[in-house]
Design a protein around this motif. Structure first.
Motif, PDB file in Angstrom:
ATOM      1  N   ARG A  78      52.444 -12.915  26.626  1.00 25.93           N
ATOM      2  CA  ARG A  78      52.864 -11.823  25.507  1.00 25.93           C
ATOM      3  C   ARG A  78      52.501 -12.495  24.011  1.00 25.93           C
ATOM      4  O   ARG A  78      52.245 -11.960  23.227  1.00 25.93           O
ATOM      5  CB  ARG A  78      54.183 -11.518  25.660  1.00 25.93           C
ATOM      6  N   VAL A  79      52.847 -13.967  23.844  1.00 26.91           N
ATOM      7  CA  VAL A  79      52.755 -14.649  22.673  1.00 26.91           C
ATOM      8  C   VAL A  79      51.398 -14.324  22.355  1.00 26.91           C
ATOM      9  O   VAL A  79      51.302 -13.927  21.264  1.00 26.91           O
ATOM     10  CB  VAL A  79      53.048 -16.255  22.983  1.00 26.91           C
ATOM     11  N   ARG A  80      50.272 -14.765  23.038  1.00 28.25           N
ATOM     12  CA  ARG A  80      49.048 -14.415  22.541  1.00 28.25           C
ATOM     13  C   ARG A  80      48.625 -12.961  22.119  1.00 28.25           C
ATOM     14  O   ARG A  80      47.889 -12.765  21.243  1.00 28.25           O
ATOM     15  CB  ARG A  80      47.993 -15.120  23.674  1.00 28.25           C
ATOM     16  N   ILE A  81      49.060 -12.214  23.054  1.00 24.42           N
ATOM     17  CA  ILE A  81      48.853 -10.755  22.693  1.00 24.42           C
ATOM     18  C   ILE A  81      49.428 -10.299  21.188  1.00 24.42           C
ATOM     19  O   ILE A  81      48.769  -9.647  20.506  1.00 24.42           O
ATOM     20  CB  ILE A  81      49.341  -9.884  23.914  1.00 24.42           C
ATOM     21  N   ALA A 135      50.847 -27.224  31.477  1.00 29.04           N
ATOM     22  CA  ALA A 135      51.677 -26.475  30.355  1.00 29.04           C
ATOM     23  C   ALA A 135      50.793 -26.136  29.225  1.00 29.04           C
ATOM     24  O   ALA A 135      50.645 -25.093  28.729  1.00 29.04           O
ATOM     25  CB  ALA A 135      52.452 -27.554  29.907  1.00 29.04           C
ATOM     26  N   ASN A 136      49.723 -26.957  29.018  1.00 31.62           N
ATOM     27  CA  ASN A 136      48.746 -26.623  27.938  1.00 31.62           C
ATOM     28  C   ASN A 136      48.022 -25.659  28.139  1.00 31.62           C
ATOM     29  O   ASN A 136      47.973 -24.635  27.338  1.00 31.62           O
ATOM     30  CB  ASN A 136      47.788 -28.005  27.572  1.00 31.62           C
ATOM     31  N   TYR A 137      47.537 -25.455  29.371  1.00 27.87           N
ATOM     32  CA  TYR A 137      46.737 -24.174  29.717  1.00 27.87           C
ATOM     33  C   TYR A 137      47.492 -22.944  29.610  1.00 27.87           C
ATOM     34  O   TYR A 137      47.091 -22.073  29.201  1.00 27.87           O
ATOM     35  CB  TYR A 137      46.162 -24.506  31.319  1.00 27.87           C
ATOM     36  N   LEU A 138      48.769 -22.906  30.341  1.00 27.36           N
ATOM     37  CA  LEU A 138      49.552 -21.846  30.015  1.00 27.36           C
ATOM     38  C   LEU A 138      49.841 -21.306  28.804  1.00 27.36           C
ATOM     39  O   LEU A 138      49.899 -20.178  28.265  1.00 27.36           O
ATOM     40  CB  LEU A 138      50.792 -21.856  31.096  1.00 27.36           C
ATOM     41  N   LEU A 139      50.166 -22.311  28.057  1.00 25.03           N
ATOM     42  CA  LEU A 139      50.653 -21.989  26.492  1.00 25.03           C
ATOM     43  C   LEU A 139      49.434 -21.577  25.740  1.00 25.03           C
ATOM     44  O   LEU A 139      49.725 -20.802  25.218  1.00 25.03           O
ATOM     45  CB  LEU A 139      51.424 -23.179  26.125  1.00 25.03           C
ATOM     46  N   TYR A 140      48.366 -22.262  26.223  1.00 24.86           N
ATOM     47  CA  TYR A 140      47.128 -21.878  25.353  1.00 24.86           C
ATOM     48  C   TYR A 140      46.853 -20.073  25.493  1.00 24.86           C
ATOM     49  O   TYR A 140      46.494 -19.381  24.679  1.00 24.86           O
ATOM     50  CB  TYR A 140      46.118 -22.604  25.698  1.00 24.86           C
ATOM     51  N   ARG A 141      47.247 -19.536  26.643  1.00 29.87           N
ATOM     52  CA  ARG A 141      46.846 -18.491  27.138  1.00 29.87           C
ATOM     53  C   ARG A 141      48.159 -17.542  26.746  1.00 29.87           C
ATOM     54  O   ARG A 141      47.951 -16.328  26.934  1.00 29.87           O
ATOM     55  CB  ARG A 141      46.801 -18.428  28.606  1.00 29.87           C
ATOM     56  N   GLY A 142      49.041 -17.962  26.014  1.00 26.64           N
ATOM     57  CA  GLY A 142      49.890 -17.296  25.396  1.00 26.64           C
ATOM     58  C   GLY A 142      51.431 -16.934  26.222  1.00 26.64           C
ATOM     59  O   GLY A 142      52.124 -15.882  26.042  1.00 26.64           O
TER      60      GLY A 142
END
Length: 157
Positions: A78-81, A135-142
């Motif tokens: 949702r964050v990235r969207i 964590a970095n991977y998932l956070l980057y994807r929003g």
């Protein structure tokens, strides 16, 4: 009314109708396209009003389609969207409506499968570094940080 590149208002309108028919567009994309075509501001306004009136251009429909597509195909959180929709100057109201397109069950199961898949691909032996990479991977994807860190605690105790 002509543009710098010689497009008449009718030609430009037809071109933009085709452009909007191909896939959903936001107002910003259409405005940029018309500017690139060299249309004057009055012509841009006229064409956009026409496209909205004829239902070629609809921000709510664009936002819903965008959110569904990026979630289902690219597995964005949702964050990235939300950030991408804000970048496209979509209203808060339409962003909220777009986020309703993503079911909570789907959201949680997608995070689970995405985290599992990424974890399997990580070859890092150091537990702390594995957590950090996941964590970095998932956070980057929003994905929301609280969900990400809960998932990491669950997967890498």
């Amino acid at each position: 009314m002509y543009s710098k590149q010689g497009h008449t208002l009718t030609e430009a309108t037809k071109k933009l109708e085709d452009y909007c028919t191909y896939r959903e567009r936001c107002h910003k994309e259409v405005t940029n396209k018309l500017r690139d075509m060299g249309m004057i501001p009055e012509a841009i306004d006229h064409i956009i009003v026409h496209l909205i009136g004829q239902d070629y251009l609809n921000e709510e429909r664009f936002a819903k389609s965008f959110a569904r597509g990026k979630f289902k195909i690219k597995k964005w959180g949702r964050v990235r969207i939300v950030n991408e929709l804000k970048y496209r100057d979509i209203s808060k109201y339409n962003i909220q409506i777009a986020l309703e397109e993503i079911g909570e069950e789907d959201y949680v199961s997608t995070l689970e499968s995405l985290a599992q898949k990424r974890l399997r691909s990580l070859k890092e032996p150091n537990l702390q570094k594995r957590r950090k990479k996941l964590a970095n991977y998932l956070l980057y994807r929003g994905w929301e940080s609280n969900l990400v860190y809960e998932k990491i605690k669950e997967l890498i105790p």
